[in-house]
Enzyme design. Structure first.
Site, PDB file in Angstrom:
ATOM      1  N   HIS A  18      -6.544  21.185  -9.206  1.00  0.00           N
ATOM      2  CA  HIS A  18      -7.810  21.322  -9.946  1.00  0.00           C
ATOM      3  C   HIS A  18      -8.405  19.950 -10.202  1.00  0.00           C
ATOM      4  O   HIS A  18      -7.769  19.109 -10.840  1.00  0.00           O
ATOM      5  CB  HIS A  18      -7.526  22.062 -11.264  1.00  0.00           C
ATOM      6  CG  HIS A  18      -8.750  22.620 -11.901  1.00  0.00           C
ATOM      7  ND1 HIS A  18      -9.444  21.960 -12.887  1.00  0.00           N
ATOM      8  CD2 HIS A  18      -9.418  23.769 -11.672  1.00  0.00           C
ATOM      9  CE1 HIS A  18     -10.495  22.693 -13.253  1.00  0.00           C
ATOM     10  NE2 HIS A  18     -10.493  23.802 -12.531  1.00  0.00           N
ATOM     11  N   LYS A  26     -13.496  22.793  -5.563  1.00  0.00           N
ATOM     12  CA  LYS A  26     -12.504  23.716  -6.128  1.00  0.00           C
ATOM     13  C   LYS A  26     -11.491  24.127  -5.048  1.00  0.00           C
ATOM     14  O   LYS A  26     -11.777  25.024  -4.231  1.00  0.00           O
ATOM     15  CB  LYS A  26     -13.209  24.953  -6.690  1.00  0.00           C
ATOM     16  CG  LYS A  26     -14.197  24.588  -7.799  1.00  0.00           C
ATOM     17  CD  LYS A  26     -14.707  25.791  -8.540  1.00  0.00           C
ATOM     18  CE  LYS A  26     -15.753  25.408  -9.581  1.00  0.00           C
ATOM     19  NZ  LYS A  26     -15.318  24.371 -10.518  1.00  0.00           N
ATOM     20  N   HIS A 136     -15.247  12.239   4.109  1.00  0.00           N
ATOM     21  CA  HIS A 136     -15.893  11.062   3.486  1.00  0.00           C
ATOM     22  C   HIS A 136     -14.925   9.926   3.165  1.00  0.00           C
ATOM     23  O   HIS A 136     -15.369   8.789   2.950  1.00  0.00           O
ATOM     24  CB  HIS A 136     -16.605  11.467   2.190  1.00  0.00           C
ATOM     25  CG  HIS A 136     -17.771  12.384   2.383  1.00  0.00           C
ATOM     26  ND1 HIS A 136     -18.808  12.098   3.245  1.00  0.00           N
ATOM     27  CD2 HIS A 136     -18.059  13.577   1.812  1.00  0.00           C
ATOM     28  CE1 HIS A 136     -19.690  13.089   3.205  1.00  0.00           C
ATOM     29  NE2 HIS A 136     -19.257  14.002   2.350  1.00  0.00           N
TER      30      HIS A 136
END
Length: 404
Positions: A18, A26, A136
């Site tokens: 989380h 998520k 990324h």
């Protein structure tokens, strides 16, 4: 495709990590995806593998030791002692420190590495890791919800056995981390279709971002405007990939299937349906070249799970019924409880036919500048990972049929 040619990576705990309250990323979406895949019984037509946890040595094949060591040591409980490091490694609001951060990274990266191993060994034709695709992450720092760039590490493994690897990215955000890693290489061509302009993250990937040195013309960027729909996407994706296949002639393909390019995504601004998104996978799959299929972005959990379940079915050449099966998360999909919800257009399509045609023409002009399929002197293959064993049915989250 015959049974056993598709490999699927499943970790029962991957959805329990989380990023923190209110964070759009998520990992729970992976638990929902796996639940749909297993309740549609798609696992019966593929081999399922539990991911290996990547070692620090695996991670430092691309990332710096200093950065990997930081991820290994930092926790929410000792974070105060890492104040300088947080800034240095770009860890903070977008890329927060959370419980189990290092294990999370080693699991999704280990699965991508094993996917590459299976493809290298010709043990499957398609390897699927929906937990991967974190495009990324940079060599020395986190970026855009991504900590470790599993894609780069997976491609490095594929390069041991394949002269040329094609990377295709259909996430709404530019695949900047992967492009940067191979910007000077002519053995990896990166092709990214993404929203560009108006300060949209990460702000890179314009038409003239084409690679450098030996890698010049091997970075292909397709900068799009908001509102891309199924037809518009197909008008650019299919001809550009056709040209890329013809000029580059890859021996393996990695397809990042970020689901934030779907209509109604929490962070996106495209109008793609799930079938429109899947059309890209279908188009790439028809070339019958070893294919790694990865996840990526996607911030409306129910639609991410729908999309990646549908695309698992496409990999298996299976028609997945529109009516969703009973599952632990069925209430997420109301009121329609279907795999393909109605597309509600929220963003007007700002991409004219003339604009899209000009993009295709520009890409074709760039591809004409490269050597057709650059030749590579293959070296002795370095050590590789052992072949993983598929999971047994008893280890899968499925209940036996009452009649069995």
């Amino acid at each position: 495709m015959s049974k056993g040619k598709v490999a699927y990576f499943y970790d029962a705990d991957i959805g329990n990590y989380h990023y923190g309250p209110g964070h759009p990323m998520k990992p729970h979406r992976l638990a929902v995806t796996h639940s749909l895949v297993f309740n549609y019984k798609l696992h019966e037509n593929m081999k399922v593998y539990k991911p290996y946890q990547a070692s620090a040595a695996d991670l430092t094949r691309y990332h710096t030791e200093e950065y990997v060591e930081f991820l290994h040591r930092v926790t929410p409980h000792n974070i105060q002692g890492f104040a300088k490091s947080l800034t240095h490694f770009n860890v903070g609001e977008d890329c927060p420190v959370f419980d189990g951060i290092y294990d999370f990274c080693t699991k999704y990266t280990g699965a991508t590495l094993q996917a590459a191993t299976l493809l290298n060994n010709r043990s499957c034709d398609i390897a699927i890791n929906w937990a991967g695709g974190l495009h990324h992450a940079k060599r020395k720092e986190a970026s855009g919800f991504c900590f470790i760039n599993d894609i780069v590490i997976g491609i490095l493994e594929l390069l041991k056995y394949h002269k040329r690897v094609l990377y295709i990215d259909i996430d709404i955000h530019h695949g900047d981390g992967v492009q940067e890693a191979f910007y000077l290489s002519d053995r990896v061509m990166t092709v990214s279709f993404h929203k560009y302009g108006n300060n949209f993250f990460p702000g890179t990937g314009d038409l003239f971002d084409i690679g450098a040195e030996r890698g010049k013309y091997y970075s292909i960027n397709v900068p799009l405007k908001e509102g891309m729909d199924d037809l518009s996407y197909e008008l650019v994706f299919c001809p550009i990939i056709e040209h890329v296949m013809s000029y580059f002639r890859p021996e393996a393909i990695v397809l990042q299937c970020g689901a934030d390019s779907l209509n109604n995504d929490r962070l996106g601004c495209f109008n793609l349906s799930i079938k429109g998104h899947g059309r890209c996978l279908e188009f790439v799959k028809k070339y019958n070249i070893p294919l790694m299929v990865l996840g990526g972005g996607g911030y409306t959990v129910r639609n991410v799970a729908r999309c990646w379940t549908y695309e698992t079915g496409l990999c298996l050449d299976m028609d997945v019924p529109n009516e969703l099966p009973n599952s632990d998360y069925l209430e997420y999909f109301g009121p329609d409880f279907t795999l393909h919800p109605q597309v509600v257009t929220k963003h007007e399509n700002a991409n004219s036919r003339e604009f899209l045609d000009s993009l295709v023409e520009n890409m074709h002009s760039l591809l004409k500048m490269i050597d057709h399929a650059p030749s590579v002197q293959m070296q002795d293959v370095p050590d590789t990972l052992p072949e993983p064993e598929p999971m047994k049915n008893a280890e899968l989250p499925v209940k036996p049929d009452p009649e069995s």
